[in-house]
Motif scaffolding. Structure first.
Motif, PDB file in Angstrom:
ATOM      1  N   THR A  51       6.096  -8.994   0.871  1.00 20.33           N
ATOM      2  CA  THR A  51       6.720  -8.440  -0.324  1.00 20.33           C
ATOM      3  C   THR A  51       7.813  -9.372  -0.826  1.00 20.33           C
ATOM      4  OG1 THR A  51       6.373  -6.227   0.603  1.00 20.33           O
ATOM      5  CG2 THR A  51       7.808  -6.390  -1.320  1.00 20.33           C
ATOM      6  N   PRO A  52       7.840  -9.720  -2.130  1.00 17.53           N
ATOM      7  CA  PRO A  52       8.936 -10.521  -2.669  1.00 17.53           C
ATOM      8  C   PRO A  52      10.276  -9.829  -2.448  1.00 17.53           C
ATOM      9  CG  PRO A  52       7.128 -10.410  -4.242  1.00 17.53           C
ATOM     10  CD  PRO A  52       6.812  -9.432  -3.146  1.00 17.53           C
ATOM     11  N   ALA A  53      11.324 -10.619  -2.211  1.00 18.46           N
ATOM     12  CA  ALA A  53      12.632 -10.053  -1.864  1.00 18.46           C
ATOM     13  C   ALA A  53      13.192  -9.170  -2.971  1.00 18.46           C
ATOM     14  CB  ALA A  53      13.611 -11.176  -1.542  1.00 18.46           C
ATOM     15  N   ALA A  54      13.063  -9.593  -4.245  1.00 18.81           N
ATOM     16  CA  ALA A  54      13.612  -8.799  -5.351  1.00 18.81           C
ATOM     17  C   ALA A  54      12.896  -7.466  -5.476  1.00 18.81           C
ATOM     18  CB  ALA A  54      13.504  -9.592  -6.657  1.00 18.81           C
ATOM     19  N   THR A  55      11.572  -7.486  -5.331  1.00 20.26           N
ATOM     20  CA  THR A  55      10.797  -6.245  -5.376  1.00 20.26           C
ATOM     21  C   THR A  55      11.168  -5.324  -4.220  1.00 20.26           C
ATOM     22  OG1 THR A  55       8.937  -7.364  -6.441  1.00 20.26           O
ATOM     23  CG2 THR A  55       8.468  -5.288  -5.325  1.00 20.26           C
ATOM     24  N   GLY A 111      10.044   4.984 -10.550  1.00 16.99           N
ATOM     25  CA  GLY A 111      10.200   3.537 -10.476  1.00 16.99           C
ATOM     26  C   GLY A 111       9.527   2.964  -9.240  1.00 16.99           C
ATOM     27  N   SER A 112       9.618   3.676  -8.124  1.00 20.90           N
ATOM     28  CA  SER A 112       8.967   3.228  -6.888  1.00 20.90           C
ATOM     29  C   SER A 112       7.450   3.197  -7.048  1.00 20.90           C
ATOM     30  CB  SER A 112       9.357   4.146  -5.726  1.00 20.90           C
ATOM     31  OG  SER A 112      10.760   4.161  -5.524  1.00 20.90           O
ATOM     32  N   ILE A 113       6.895   4.247  -7.685  1.00 19.12           N
ATOM     33  CA  ILE A 113       5.449   4.301  -7.917  1.00 19.12           C
ATOM     34  C   ILE A 113       5.015   3.139  -8.810  1.00 19.12           C
ATOM     35  CG2 ILE A 113       3.575   5.629  -8.951  1.00 19.12           C
ATOM     36  CD1 ILE A 113       4.555   6.829  -6.361  1.00 19.12           C
ATOM     37  N   LEU A 114       5.755   2.917  -9.895  1.00 17.79           N
ATOM     38  CA  LEU A 114       5.411   1.849 -10.838  1.00 17.79           C
ATOM     39  C   LEU A 114       5.483   0.476 -10.191  1.00 17.79           C
ATOM     40  CD1 LEU A 114       4.775   0.915 -13.720  1.00 17.79           C
ATOM     41  CD2 LEU A 114       7.230   0.991 -14.209  1.00 17.79           C
ATOM     42  N   LEU A 115       6.521   0.262  -9.406  1.00 23.29           N
ATOM     43  CA  LEU A 115       6.726  -1.049  -8.799  1.00 23.29           C
ATOM     44  C   LEU A 115       5.723  -1.327  -7.688  1.00 23.29           C
ATOM     45  CD1 LEU A 115       8.640  -3.447  -9.116  1.00 23.29           C
ATOM     46  CD2 LEU A 115      10.126  -2.420  -7.402  1.00 23.29           C
ATOM     47  N   GLY A 116       5.316  -0.286  -6.982  1.00 25.51           N
ATOM     48  CA  GLY A 116       4.415  -0.492  -5.852  1.00 25.51           C
ATOM     49  C   GLY A 116       2.940  -0.414  -6.200  1.00 25.51           C
ATOM     50  N   TRP A 117       2.603   0.032  -7.428  1.00 21.52           N
ATOM     51  CA  TRP A 117       1.202   0.246  -7.776  1.00 21.52           C
ATOM     52  C   TRP A 117       0.492  -1.074  -8.067  1.00 21.52           C
ATOM     53  CZ3 TRP A 117      -1.764   4.531  -7.684  1.00 21.52           C
ATOM     54  CH2 TRP A 117      -3.002   4.479  -8.321  1.00 21.52           C
ATOM     55  N   ASN A 118      -0.706  -1.236  -7.501  1.00 25.53           N
ATOM     56  CA  ASN A 118      -1.520  -2.410  -7.837  1.00 25.53           C
ATOM     57  C   ASN A 118      -2.978  -2.071  -8.107  1.00 25.53           C
ATOM     58  OD1 ASN A 118      -2.580  -1.920  -5.305  1.00 25.53           O
ATOM     59  ND2 ASN A 118      -1.896  -3.828  -4.394  1.00 25.53           N
ATOM     60  N   GLY A 119      -3.398  -0.848  -7.730  1.00 29.77           N
ATOM     61  CA  GLY A 119      -4.751  -0.404  -8.045  1.00 29.77           C
ATOM     62  C   GLY A 119      -5.855  -1.145  -7.316  1.00 29.77           C
ATOM     63  N   GLU A 120      -5.503  -1.922  -6.281  1.00 31.61           N
ATOM     64  CA  GLU A 120      -6.504  -2.737  -5.595  1.00 31.61           C
ATOM     65  C   GLU A 120      -7.119  -2.048  -4.383  1.00 31.61           C
ATOM     66  OE1 GLU A 120      -4.665  -6.395  -4.664  1.00 31.61           O
ATOM     67  OE2 GLU A 120      -4.459  -7.052  -6.756  1.00 31.61           O
ATOM     68  N   ASN A 121      -6.553  -0.918  -3.948  1.00 28.10           N
ATOM     69  CA  ASN A 121      -7.121  -0.229  -2.800  1.00 28.10           C
ATOM     70  C   ASN A 121      -7.177   1.265  -3.065  1.00 28.10           C
ATOM     71  OD1 ASN A 121      -4.456   0.805  -2.214  1.00 28.10           O
ATOM     72  ND2 ASN A 121      -3.986  -1.158  -1.262  1.00 28.10           N
ATOM     73  N   LEU A 122      -7.585   2.016  -2.063  1.00 22.97           N
ATOM     74  CA  LEU A 122      -7.805   3.448  -2.235  1.00 22.97           C
ATOM     75  C   LEU A 122      -6.535   4.177  -2.657  1.00 22.97           C
ATOM     76  CD1 LEU A 122      -9.798   5.778  -1.982  1.00 22.97           C
ATOM     77  CD2 LEU A 122      -9.156   5.997   0.436  1.00 22.97           C
ATOM     78  N   GLY A 173      -3.956   2.725  -4.073  1.00 20.48           N
ATOM     79  CA  GLY A 173      -3.385   2.127  -5.266  1.00 20.48           C
ATOM     80  C   GLY A 173      -2.084   1.397  -5.025  1.00 20.48           C
ATOM     81  N   PHE A 174      -1.592   1.379  -3.784  1.00 24.39           N
ATOM     82  CA  PHE A 174      -0.327   0.738  -3.448  1.00 24.39           C
ATOM     83  C   PHE A 174      -0.581  -0.543  -2.679  1.00 24.39           C
ATOM     84  CE2 PHE A 174       1.891   4.556  -4.559  1.00 24.39           C
ATOM     85  CZ  PHE A 174       3.183   4.145  -4.820  1.00 24.39           C
ATOM     86  N   SER A 175       0.239  -1.536  -2.950  1.00 22.24           N
ATOM     87  CA  SER A 175       0.204  -2.720  -2.101  1.00 22.24           C
ATOM     88  C   SER A 175       0.738  -2.344  -0.724  1.00 22.24           C
ATOM     89  CB  SER A 175       1.046  -3.843  -2.709  1.00 22.24           C
ATOM     90  OG  SER A 175       2.420  -3.500  -2.696  1.00 22.24           O
ATOM     91  N   LEU A 176       0.236  -3.000   0.294  1.00 22.71           N
ATOM     92  CA  LEU A 176       0.631  -2.661   1.661  1.00 22.71           C
ATOM     93  C   LEU A 176       2.123  -2.906   1.872  1.00 22.71           C
ATOM     94  CD1 LEU A 176      -0.404  -1.703   4.404  1.00 22.71           C
ATOM     95  CD2 LEU A 176      -0.839  -4.094   5.006  1.00 22.71           C
ATOM     96  N   GLY A 177       2.619  -3.996   1.304  1.00 28.00           N
ATOM     97  CA  GLY A 177       4.046  -4.305   1.457  1.00 28.00           C
ATOM     98  C   GLY A 177       4.935  -3.267   0.794  1.00 28.00           C
ATOM     99  N   ALA A 178       4.580  -2.871  -0.439  1.00 26.01           N
ATOM    100  CA  ALA A 178       5.372  -1.865  -1.149  1.00 26.01           C
ATOM    101  C   ALA A 178       5.364  -0.541  -0.402  1.00 26.01           C
ATOM    102  CB  ALA A 178       4.826  -1.675  -2.564  1.00 26.01           C
ATOM    103  N   LEU A 179       4.203  -0.157   0.103  1.00 25.75           N
ATOM    104  CA  LEU A 179       4.113   1.089   0.862  1.00 25.75           C
ATOM    105  C   LEU A 179       4.982   1.023   2.117  1.00 25.75           C
ATOM    106  CD1 LEU A 179       2.730   3.850   0.967  1.00 25.75           C
ATOM    107  CD2 LEU A 179       0.881   2.804   2.291  1.00 25.75           C
ATOM    108  N   GLY A 180       4.998  -0.144   2.776  1.00 29.18           N
ATOM    109  CA  GLY A 180       5.838  -0.312   3.959  1.00 29.18           C
ATOM    110  C   GLY A 180       7.317  -0.182   3.647  1.00 29.18           C
ATOM    111  N   ILE A 181       7.764  -0.764   2.530  1.00 30.99           N
ATOM    112  CA  ILE A 181       9.172  -0.658   2.134  1.00 30.99           C
ATOM    113  C   ILE A 181       9.538   0.789   1.829  1.00 30.99           C
ATOM    114  CG2 ILE A 181      10.882  -1.329   0.409  1.00 30.99           C
ATOM    115  CD1 ILE A 181      10.232  -3.567   2.298  1.00 30.99           C
ATOM    116  N   ILE A 182       8.640   1.510   1.136  1.00 31.86           N
ATOM    117  CA  ILE A 182       8.895   2.921   0.813  1.00 31.86           C
ATOM    118  C   ILE A 182       8.979   3.759   2.090  1.00 31.86           C
ATOM    119  CG2 ILE A 182       7.871   4.976  -0.247  1.00 31.86           C
ATOM    120  CD1 ILE A 182       6.825   3.160  -2.471  1.00 31.86           C
ATOM    121  N   ILE A 183       8.079   3.501   3.033  1.00 30.56           N
ATOM    122  CA  ILE A 183       8.105   4.238   4.302  1.00 30.56           C
ATOM    123  C   ILE A 183       9.386   3.933   5.066  1.00 30.56           C
ATOM    124  CG2 ILE A 183       7.004   4.452   6.570  1.00 30.56           C
ATOM    125  CD1 ILE A 183       4.324   4.018   5.178  1.00 30.56           C
TER     126      ILE A 183
END
Length: 302
Positions: A99-103, A141-152, A154-164
């Motif tokens: 995950t990029p540091a700013a994100t 904002g968290s949903i918008l920033l983490g969404w990528n639509g590439e998997n079931l 819809g969240f990137s793995l890194g974004a989901l990890g940061i949210i968790i």
């Protein structure tokens, strides 16, 4: 308002916020150069040194007059030691590897959502509708920033990890806020000893290689200031202000980390990032304003 007139918990929390906020870009540098578990172990060594230095400076006056610890206090201490000492930092460090540091800094605003919701629902701290609106904005904002639509999901793995990890930090914050039977230094020391010990055992078992001396020193210094001294200052503020109010002002930490990350890294930031920023800012400002005015109302003429 003059700085000298600010309540001491506010000053402590402001210092902790700066220390925690600047830690995110530093962690990104470190996690790109060493294994996450090794990083946790080095951070624990540095933070333990920071806690011991605090104890040496503060003396016994910060450890006397504590009430007796009951069963609830022991459970809360166990919760903050396990979740805040190992689980949350490990999840965050692994997520930072992709995950990029700013994100990541902006996504850590989800910690505010978790902290305040748990404070309202589990620990029954005062709540209001405006704070609920702020949490919805931050969550959006968290949903918008983490969404990528590439998997079931819809969240990137890194974004989901940061949210968790933000959810785990919220549990940690609420546990620390309701512990009164143990001094801040002891709580911090228990957390770093547990987290560092578990991480060190896993590092040895997995045979993780050591990085260069420069990264080791940077990890130790980050641990000393951000997760040693910063943690104690945060606990001091939590006890006086409660998790919801302290979490409101702590909302500035992700933005400090985001700004620092933009200066340090050259990661490309897409339109999702810039669309999410106003949501995070609006939500954080609402929470800060509401929680600050409830605890420290501004009198006319000041």
């Amino acid at each position: 308002m003059h700085l000298s007139k600010l309540p001491k918990p506010i000053i402590a929390l402001a210092c902790a916020t700066v220390l925690f906020g600047t830690a995110t870009p530093l962690l990104k540098i470190l996690v790109d150069g060493m294994a996450p578990l090794l990083l946790i172990a080095l951070l624990a060594i540095g933070s333990g040194a920071g806690v011991l230095c605090w104890r040496a400076v503060s003396g016994p006056r910060f450890t006397t007059g504590q009430p007796c610890a009951g069963r609830r206090e022991k459970y809360l201490l166990a919760g903050t030691v396990v979740v805040g000492g190992f689980v949350a930092p490990v999840v965050q460090c692994f997520a930072l590897t992709v995950t990029p540091a700013a994100t990541a800094s902006l996504l850590l605003n989800f910690e505010i959502v978790a902290t305040v919701l748990l404070a309202f629902l589990v620990f029954h701290e005062p709540k209001d509708k405006k704070t609920g609106l702020a949490l919805i904005l931050i969550f959006a904002g968290s949903i918008l920033l983490g969404w990528n639509g590439e998997n079931l999901l819809g969240f990137s793995l890194g974004a989901l990890g940061i949210i968790i990890s933000g959810f785990f930090w919220g549990i940690d914050n609420n546990c620390m806020a309701h512990i009164s039977a143990y001094p801040p230094g002891l709580i911090a020391l228990c957390k770093v000893l547990f987290g560092g010990s578990v991480a060190a055992v896993l590092v040895i078992a997995l045979g993780e290689p050591l990085p260069g001396a420069d990264l080791i020193v940077l990890a130790l210094l980050t641990g000393f200031f951000s997760y040693g001294l910063g943690l104690i200052l945060f606990i001091v503020a939590l006890r006086d202000m409660g998790a919801a109010r302290a979490g409101a002002i702590y909302a500035a930490a992700p933005f400090i980390g985001c700004i620092a990350s933009l200066f340090v890294f050259s990661d490309p930031l897409g339109s999702q990032f810039w669309l999410a920023v106003p949501l995070f800012v609006a939500g954080a400002l609402i929470v800060i304003r509401e929680q600050w005015s409830q605890k420290y109302p501004i009198k006319p003429g000041t």
